[in-house]
Design a protein around this motif. Sequence first.
Motif, PDB file in Angstrom:
ATOM      1  N   CYS A 369       0.856  -1.176   0.000  1.00  0.00           N
ATOM      2  CA  CYS A 369       0.000   0.000   0.000  1.00  0.00           C
ATOM      3  C   CYS A 369       0.896   1.230   0.000  1.00  0.00           C
ATOM      4  O   CYS A 369       2.119   1.138   0.075  1.00  0.00           O
ATOM      5  CB  CYS A 369      -0.949   0.014   1.208  1.00  0.00           C
ATOM      6  N   HIS A 370       0.281   2.397  -0.109  1.00  0.00           N
ATOM      7  CA  HIS A 370       1.042   3.645  -0.045  1.00  0.00           C
ATOM      8  C   HIS A 370       1.638   3.818   1.346  1.00  0.00           C
ATOM      9  O   HIS A 370       1.039   3.430   2.353  1.00  0.00           O
ATOM     10  CB  HIS A 370       0.136   4.833  -0.367  1.00  0.00           C
ATOM     11  N   ARG A 371       2.802   4.452   1.411  1.00  0.00           N
ATOM     12  CA  ARG A 371       3.472   4.659   2.692  1.00  0.00           C
ATOM     13  C   ARG A 371       2.995   5.937   3.373  1.00  0.00           C
ATOM     14  O   ARG A 371       3.171   6.091   4.579  1.00  0.00           O
ATOM     15  CB  ARG A 371       4.985   4.732   2.473  1.00  0.00           C
ATOM     16  N   CYS A 372       2.449   6.862   2.598  1.00  0.00           N
ATOM     17  CA  CYS A 372       1.983   8.134   3.150  1.00  0.00           C
ATOM     18  C   CYS A 372       0.541   8.356   2.719  1.00  0.00           C
ATOM     19  O   CYS A 372      -0.110   7.455   2.204  1.00  0.00           O
ATOM     20  CB  CYS A 372       2.880   9.285   2.701  1.00  0.00           C
ATOM     21  N   ALA A 373       0.049   9.568   2.932  1.00  0.00           N
ATOM     22  CA  ALA A 373      -1.350   9.889   2.643  1.00  0.00           C
ATOM     23  C   ALA A 373      -1.667   9.682   1.162  1.00  0.00           C
ATOM     24  O   ALA A 373      -0.839   9.948   0.284  1.00  0.00           O
ATOM     25  CB  ALA A 373      -1.643  11.336   3.047  1.00  0.00           C
ATOM     26  N   ILE A 374      -2.883   9.191   0.887  1.00  0.00           N
ATOM     27  CA  ILE A 374      -3.383   9.050  -0.486  1.00  0.00           C
ATOM     28  C   ILE A 374      -4.155  10.321  -0.816  1.00  0.00           C
ATOM     29  O   ILE A 374      -5.144  10.658  -0.162  1.00  0.00           O
ATOM     30  CB  ILE A 374      -4.273   7.809  -0.623  1.00  0.00           C
ATOM     31  N   ASN A 375      -3.700  11.037  -1.848  1.00  0.00           N
ATOM     32  CA  ASN A 375      -4.251  12.349  -2.168  1.00  0.00           C
ATOM     33  C   ASN A 375      -5.412  12.308  -3.149  1.00  0.00           C
ATOM     34  O   ASN A 375      -6.217  13.237  -3.179  1.00  0.00           O
ATOM     35  CB  ASN A 375      -3.145  13.255  -2.734  1.00  0.00           C
ATOM     36  N   ALA A 388      -6.897   3.920  -9.933  1.00  0.00           N
ATOM     37  CA  ALA A 388      -5.562   4.464  -9.688  1.00  0.00           C
ATOM     38  C   ALA A 388      -5.580   5.339  -8.453  1.00  0.00           C
ATOM     39  O   ALA A 388      -6.593   5.988  -8.148  1.00  0.00           O
ATOM     40  CB  ALA A 388      -5.074   5.259 -10.893  1.00  0.00           C
ATOM     41  N   THR A 389      -4.472   5.356  -7.729  1.00  0.00           N
ATOM     42  CA  THR A 389      -4.336   6.191  -6.543  1.00  0.00           C
ATOM     43  C   THR A 389      -3.060   7.014  -6.647  1.00  0.00           C
ATOM     44  O   THR A 389      -2.077   6.593  -7.267  1.00  0.00           O
ATOM     45  CB  THR A 389      -4.292   5.347  -5.257  1.00  0.00           C
ATOM     46  N   ALA A 390      -3.081   8.182  -6.022  1.00  0.00           N
ATOM     47  CA  ALA A 390      -1.946   9.101  -6.045  1.00  0.00           C
ATOM     48  C   ALA A 390      -1.435   9.294  -4.630  1.00  0.00           C
ATOM     49  O   ALA A 390      -2.223   9.522  -3.706  1.00  0.00           O
ATOM     50  CB  ALA A 390      -2.365  10.440  -6.642  1.00  0.00           C
ATOM     51  N   GLY A 391      -0.133   9.205  -4.458  1.00  0.00           N
ATOM     52  CA  GLY A 391       0.464   9.380  -3.138  1.00  0.00           C
ATOM     53  C   GLY A 391       1.829  10.013  -3.229  1.00  0.00           C
ATOM     54  O   GLY A 391       2.214  10.576  -4.262  1.00  0.00           O
ATOM     55  N   SER A 392       2.582   9.912  -2.168  1.00  0.00           N
ATOM     56  CA  SER A 392       3.914  10.505  -2.113  1.00  0.00           C
ATOM     57  C   SER A 392       4.907   9.612  -2.850  1.00  0.00           C
ATOM     58  O   SER A 392       5.162   8.478  -2.450  1.00  0.00           O
ATOM     59  CB  SER A 392       4.345  10.676  -0.655  1.00  0.00           C
ATOM     60  N   GLY A 393       5.424  10.121  -3.946  1.00  0.00           N
ATOM     61  CA  GLY A 393       6.458   9.407  -4.683  1.00  0.00           C
ATOM     62  C   GLY A 393       5.991   8.428  -5.727  1.00  0.00           C
ATOM     63  O   GLY A 393       6.812   7.917  -6.485  1.00  0.00           O
ATOM     64  N   PHE A 414       8.911  13.415  -5.053  1.00  0.00           N
ATOM     65  CA  PHE A 414       7.820  14.334  -5.339  1.00  0.00           C
ATOM     66  C   PHE A 414       6.494  13.693  -4.928  1.00  0.00           C
ATOM     67  O   PHE A 414       6.380  12.468  -4.834  1.00  0.00           O
ATOM     68  CB  PHE A 414       7.780  14.720  -6.825  1.00  0.00           C
ATOM     69  N   THR A 415       5.482  14.533  -4.706  1.00  0.00           N
ATOM     70  CA  THR A 415       4.171  14.063  -4.265  1.00  0.00           C
ATOM     71  C   THR A 415       3.149  14.304  -5.355  1.00  0.00           C
ATOM     72  O   THR A 415       3.051  15.424  -5.887  1.00  0.00           O
ATOM     73  CB  THR A 415       3.745  14.792  -2.986  1.00  0.00           C
TER      74      THR A 415
END
Length: 617
Positions: A369-375, A388-393, A414-415
């Motif tokens: 899963c993503h390591r940080c917040a999902i934006n 699709a999901t967007a996160g940090s990196g 980049f985020t």
Amino acid sequence: MGDVKNLESYAIIGFDGSAIRGLKVHPDSEHIVYPMGNKVCIQEWKTKKMYFLSGHSNSVSTVAISPKGTFVGSGQINHIGFKASAKVWDFKKKIQVGSHELHKVRVESLTFSSDERYMISLGGRDDGCVVLWDCFAESATGTAAATRLTTGDAVTLTALNLRVNSFVTGGDSNLRVWNIRAESKNLDVVDVALGKLRRSVRCIAVNKTDTYGYAGTTTGDMIKFSINYPADPTASVNMCKPALIGCLAKCGPWKKGKRPESVCYSQGIESILIMDDGCLIVGGGDGTIDILDEINWKGSFPKGKVLDPNMPYFKALKSTKLEGSITSLELMESPNLRDNKRLLLAGTRSSEIYAINVATFNPTLVVTCHRCAINDIAFPVGMSGVFATAGSGDVRVWCLETCQELLRIVVPNFTCSTVLFSGDGKSIVSAWNDGNIRAFTPLTGRLMYVIFNTHNKGTSALDMTDDGKTLISGGCEGQVRVWDIRPERQTLKKVLKEHKSPVSAIQVSPNNKEAVSAGTDGSCIIWDLISLSRRQVMYANTLFMCVCFEPQGCQLLTGGSDRRVAYWETGSGNLARELEASKIGAVNGLHITRNGDLFVTGGNDQMVKVSKRTETV
């Protein structure tokens, strides 16, 4: 208004790898248990079906399973000054059977006694206490300070296998063996005499006969200690004192006639398993997993000029390296998984679970899963099989049915703030905080084009017309920019300067002739995409966070910091009505179904709500 129904979770994609020893294998070898936010997830290994234990008010910091699998224990983190709860769950019924709040701020570690009578919990730095919870009487029976005042904090504990009333704790410059008096439930403790040795213990493992144990340290070596308990589990241990055997490490390159150098794990040892044949499985902070065996060395080592802090004692039989620190190691064994078919499950701090075949030692990614917040999250037009999901990196593409990752597009450092699929589904367009817009192919993740420097303070919102030829972007400086997208070039058509604060959301109307942008300055603007000018503006005493057209394009729904969902007429810009969407927090996300009957909201109250668009409440 009728009764509000609860939404049942179909699946949750995630794993909290920051919890030390957070991944557990149930004794039936058919289920795994791990923390996931403020829930505890029980997952069937073969079918991947999930069950969730809900009841914690904050993130779960540690989990434990009783030796026979009857109970599941979990502890949580809380805010400074507040009590942290530890809970006991019935594994089969999936219900809570006990709870206490005798720790402050954080429950650091949990374990069960070998007869499943006691759940032993260890408090964090702000607490520093060991608490006994009687699972049969459903009450706390004892508490004691975990360490002396002259040593640091205790961070881990492990129960013995044969003696039902004994356990071991370890931490900064302390390693202690505890015994519970059967009559009074008082706690007796004896320190392992470490002498001048100073180590910070991160994990402890005790062999099946309770004769010795290993403690992994932050310096990358291991403390081996003897418990010195009699073979008879019922014999008295009042006069027994544990002893230090040595501080041991892995051997470096072997040179003939010379003492081999000891090699420490560069970021400490986070997890240790003792196998039936006496070999060790060690997980390091640098992502290394080794199977270690003792050296067959006859005689004494050649003495060096300087006394070493540890002794080379183990040789690595097999080794592999994963991404991220190893926080959990569990061996999955069953009648069907024996010898070469055994699986080693490894949980990492980068929120991933790997399955490693013990024979080949090849890792396979099982959960990620993503390591940080999902934006942001996006589905292709007219398709719900993938998203699709967007996160940090990175940007990731997932399969909805299996909840498995299909593609990972990595842009380091980049985020990604927002992501979308083009109308024809042939590209994934993403906006990043470096001000660039990047488009990738959805099958391979190959970079198709980059629009550089679209916004000087980062791109915050994005949408595209159905034909994929017009792209509208919003930036943190408040500008809305319209782009002409062609395979060979991407050109700027117009800069629209109306917002005074960051643009939080953009959406194109169903007829592709208009677009609406919502800003945190309290304005929501409808733009004409043909004349590239402002057509309508709406003001409200709120920070707009989300905006969405209804399918006919006649109305707009907005949400923001005023905790309300507002209905606006697109033709006149007038407010039609308002609904209270949350009682305690801002509305951050909003979307409408394709038929327009339902809309879903999510916000700072950590709740997802589905509402009928035409009803007043």
